[in-house]
Scaffold this motif. Structure first.
Motif, PDB file in Angstrom:
ATOM      1  N   LEU A 118       1.102   4.640   0.755  1.00  0.00           N
ATOM      2  CA  LEU A 118       0.509   4.939  -0.429  1.00  0.00           C
ATOM      3  C   LEU A 118      -0.806   3.941  -0.770  1.00  0.00           C
ATOM      4  N   HIS A 119      -0.501   2.664  -1.227  1.00  0.00           N
ATOM      5  CA  HIS A 119      -1.473   1.573  -1.574  1.00  0.00           C
ATOM      6  C   HIS A 119      -0.976   0.457  -1.548  1.00  0.00           C
ATOM      7  N   TYR A 120      -2.011  -0.810  -1.511  1.00  0.00           N
ATOM      8  CA  TYR A 120      -1.571  -1.904  -1.582  1.00  0.00           C
ATOM      9  C   TYR A 120      -1.859  -2.426  -3.187  1.00  0.00           C
ATOM     10  N   TYR A 175      -3.080  10.007   6.895  1.00  0.00           N
ATOM     11  CA  TYR A 175      -2.973  11.635   6.926  1.00  0.00           C
ATOM     12  C   TYR A 175      -3.878  11.913   5.590  1.00  0.00           C
ATOM     13  N   ASP A 176      -4.948  12.419   5.840  1.00  0.00           N
ATOM     14  CA  ASP A 176      -6.003  12.902   4.720  1.00  0.00           C
ATOM     15  C   ASP A 176      -5.075  14.030   3.675  1.00  0.00           C
ATOM     16  N   MET A 210      -3.407   4.401 -11.273  1.00  0.00           N
ATOM     17  CA  MET A 210      -3.440   2.738 -10.915  1.00  0.00           C
ATOM     18  C   MET A 210      -4.834   2.072 -11.577  1.00  0.00           C
ATOM     19  N   ARG A 211      -5.623   3.246 -12.226  1.00  0.00           N
ATOM     20  CA  ARG A 211      -7.111   2.588 -12.933  1.00  0.00           C
ATOM     21  C   ARG A 211      -7.931   1.829 -11.917  1.00  0.00           C
ATOM     22  N   GLY A 212      -8.035   2.154 -10.771  1.00  0.00           N
ATOM     23  CA  GLY A 212      -8.620   1.622  -9.785  1.00  0.00           C
ATOM     24  C   GLY A 212      -7.849   0.142  -9.298  1.00  0.00           C
ATOM     25  N   GLN A 213      -6.881  -0.271  -9.681  1.00  0.00           N
ATOM     26  CA  GLN A 213      -6.320  -1.427  -9.548  1.00  0.00           C
ATOM     27  C   GLN A 213      -5.299  -1.373  -8.288  1.00  0.00           C
ATOM     28  N   ALA A 214      -5.952  -0.836  -7.203  1.00  0.00           N
ATOM     29  CA  ALA A 214      -5.116  -0.596  -5.868  1.00  0.00           C
ATOM     30  C   ALA A 214      -5.965  -0.410  -4.882  1.00  0.00           C
ATOM     31  N   THR A 215      -5.319  -0.551  -3.486  1.00  0.00           N
ATOM     32  CA  THR A 215      -6.344  -0.308  -2.518  1.00  0.00           C
ATOM     33  C   THR A 215      -5.445   0.712  -1.515  1.00  0.00           C
ATOM     34  N   MET A 216      -6.182   1.669  -1.093  1.00  0.00           N
ATOM     35  CA  MET A 216      -5.621   2.570  -0.125  1.00  0.00           C
ATOM     36  C   MET A 216      -4.987   1.952   0.980  1.00  0.00           C
ATOM     37  N   GLU A 273      -3.507  10.475  -2.572  1.00  0.00           N
ATOM     38  CA  GLU A 273      -3.462   8.986  -2.998  1.00  0.00           C
ATOM     39  C   GLU A 273      -4.664   8.435  -3.809  1.00  0.00           C
ATOM     40  N   LYS A 274      -5.973   9.221  -3.383  1.00  0.00           N
ATOM     41  CA  LYS A 274      -7.220   8.827  -4.210  1.00  0.00           C
ATOM     42  C   LYS A 274      -7.029   8.962  -5.559  1.00  0.00           C
ATOM     43  N   GLU A 275      -6.342  10.272  -5.933  1.00  0.00           N
ATOM     44  CA  GLU A 275      -6.171  10.441  -7.480  1.00  0.00           C
ATOM     45  C   GLU A 275      -5.512   9.528  -8.103  1.00  0.00           C
ATOM     46  N   ILE A 276      -4.119   9.259  -7.267  1.00  0.00           N
ATOM     47  CA  ILE A 276      -3.230   8.143  -7.734  1.00  0.00           C
ATOM     48  C   ILE A 276      -3.849   6.859  -8.047  1.00  0.00           C
ATOM     49  N   ILE A 277      -4.707   6.511  -7.184  1.00  0.00           N
ATOM     50  CA  ILE A 277      -5.381   4.962  -7.606  1.00  0.00           C
ATOM     51  C   ILE A 277      -6.452   5.207  -8.586  1.00  0.00           C
TER      52      ILE A 277
END
Length: 505
Positions: A474-476, A323-324, A298-304, A290-294
């Protein structure tokens, strides 16, 4: 080069954007989703409710930015006992056709909402046992069971005019809204624009903008072109891929705020499938980076996201961990479950509903392939996908959710409880996840009125859902808006992402 690109897009906008035959509206808004109906109960999506909030009122309303419940067509409300709610109605309100608003309209509205022909808001409607109207401005609801979030949804159950609705044909009812809202519909050209004019006699005072045009522009580059070409004043759904370019426009103010919507992967646990083994569900959760997805999608425009409810929601639990990302552990879990050689899995989802939804599905498919699963991708327009979701076609899919009632209990009934049509449970539990212990706790929580006790009960359900991998958060999302400078437009985004034009000053 950038200048030339913007110029090209402006020309593109002039070519492809629809043009109303009428004079330019006082305010032009571009949105990323069209309305599907003008029947205020036909769809529960935030996109459709957003449009309806301009033509109709609920008994209550939530104002930007906090979203706190406040009076609307009801001036007072109280919970009389565990099953009884009393609303005192506002006097002197008229519909756009001139008819008076009264208690009979409220009773008619909620009884009509029980009919699947007219409504997808069956959950709240079917919770009502009886509706009494002792006088023209008092409504008493009796619910079949305690519904703690009953009043919390009264901002989105829009009231319709009984007199004109009874004998209207469905085609007219679904295309010509008659409400008490701040705006009246002038023209709806499907796929092109919605033209509205101010209700000068609105009970809360006439809105600032007298003529408003809302243009649903689903294609990102076209939406960007409309902004670059100064054809629109406000845009919701600024593409994250174009965030830096929009921000560099001198005539544009960009507003970015954390959204309440969680994006997650729905997953089932049907017997005799690989998903029935929790080690498989955990493996899939550990496989997704998920870190890579953000960062990349998402270009950093999301929060885990560690869970589905967000911080303001009753039932949010700050102690829950996600889950890591650990593909080695994921492979080991698959091997322990007897799937060293993998199995076939389909990643489903919409491709026009959430920010970069298709790209996220593609990334998830890539991550699952890396741990040895044989992956198929099945993304499609939301108009098809959501019918398939409620038809329980998919066992693993991307979806987004936030709860307008700010209560995880309502979300759990719709998303987590074992699907049960008769009880109105599990409507959006497309993968048919089922856990009798969680089901029992969801049912029991509906009787808890005390806020503190209710929060503890819902937090327990929330923790169990994550521990049992009933879904994979995934993310907000981050909501990004663009507003044209120099026109004196004061726009405050709402947490539910609705565009309520009367709030724009």
């Amino acid at each position: 080069m950038k200048h030339r690109t913007l110029k090209t897009l402006a020309v593109l906008a002039a070519i492809v954007l629809p043009t109303s035959a009428m004079a330019k509206a006082d305010l032009v808004i571009a949105t990323d989703a069209p309305p599907k109906s003008m029947n205020p109960h036909a769809y529960s999506s935030d996109a459709n409710l957003s449009y309806m909030s301009n033509f109709f009122d609920g008994l209550l309303q939530r104002k930007a930015p906090e979203g706190k419940l406040s009076p609307a067509l009801a001036v007072k409300w109280q919970r009389v006992d565990a099953l009884t709610w009393k609303f005192e109605l506002r006097k002197g309100v008229k519909y756009s056709n001139g008819n008076d608003f009264n208690a009979a309209d409220v009773k008619f509205t909620f009884e009509r909402m029980k009919n699947p022909k007219y409504s997808k808001l069956l959950n709240i409607a079917n919770s009502i046992a009886s509706i009494e109207t002792p006088d023209d401005y008092t409504v008493i609801f009796k619910t079949k069971k305690p519904v703690p979030w009953f009043a919390e949804t009264m901002h989105q159950n829009f009231i319709v005019d009984k007199e004109s609705s009874v004998n209207r044909d469905d085609g007219d009812y679904n295309t010509h809204p008659i409400g008490t809202g701040a705006y009246k519909l002038v023209e709806w050209v499907k796929g092109s624009y919605i033209r509205m004019e101010a209700n000068e006699n609105y009970w809360e005072g006439a809105p600032k903008y007298k003529t408003v045009e809302i243009r649903p522009i689903t294609e990102e580059s076209t939406r960007f072109a409309a902004l670059a070409g100064k054809q629109v004043d406000i845009v919701n759904g600024v593409p994250v891929t174009l965030f830096d370019r929009v921000k560099s426009m001198k005539h544009i103010e960009v507003i970015s705020q954390a959204a309440r919507r969680a994006i997650y992967m729905g997953i089932g646990n049907k017997p005799n499938t690989p998903f029935a083994d929790i080690r498989v569900r955990k493996a899939i959760a550990h496989a997704i980076n998920e870190k890579e997805i953000i960062e990349k999608i998402m270009r950093g425009q999301a929060t885990m996201a560690n869970q589905i409810p967000d911080v303001p929601t009753v039932g949010y639990d700050p102690s829950i961990k996600r889950y890591d990302y650990d593909p080695v552990l994921a492979r080991n879990l698959l091997a322990e479950a007897g799937y060293s050689d993998g199995f076939e899995i389909t990643v489903a989802g919409p491709n026009d509903r959430y920010i970069n939804d298709e790209k996220i599905c593609e990334a998830v498919a890539k991550y699952l392939a890396k741990i040895g699963l044989k992956v198929k991708l099945d993304v499609k327009p939301k108009s098809i996908f959501f019918d398939e979701l409620t038809g329980k076609k998919h066992s693993f899919y991307l979806i987004g959710w936030f709860d307008g009632s700010f209560d995880f209990g309502r979300s759990a009934e719709k998303l987590l409880h074992t699907p049960d049509k008769d009880k109105g449970m599990g409507t959006y539990n497309g993968a048919e996840y089922s856990n009798p212990d969680i089901d029992a706790r969801i049912i029991a929580s509906s009787s808890i009125i005390d806020r503190g006790e209710r929060e503890k009960a819902l937090q327990k359900i929330n923790r169990m859902s994550v521990e049992d991998v009933a879904w994979i958060p995934l993310h907000y999302q981050q909501d990004i808006f663009a507003v044209v400078k120099g026109k004196g437009i004061k726009f405050t985004p709402r947490s539910d992402r609705w565009i309520v034009v009367k709030e724009i000053k």
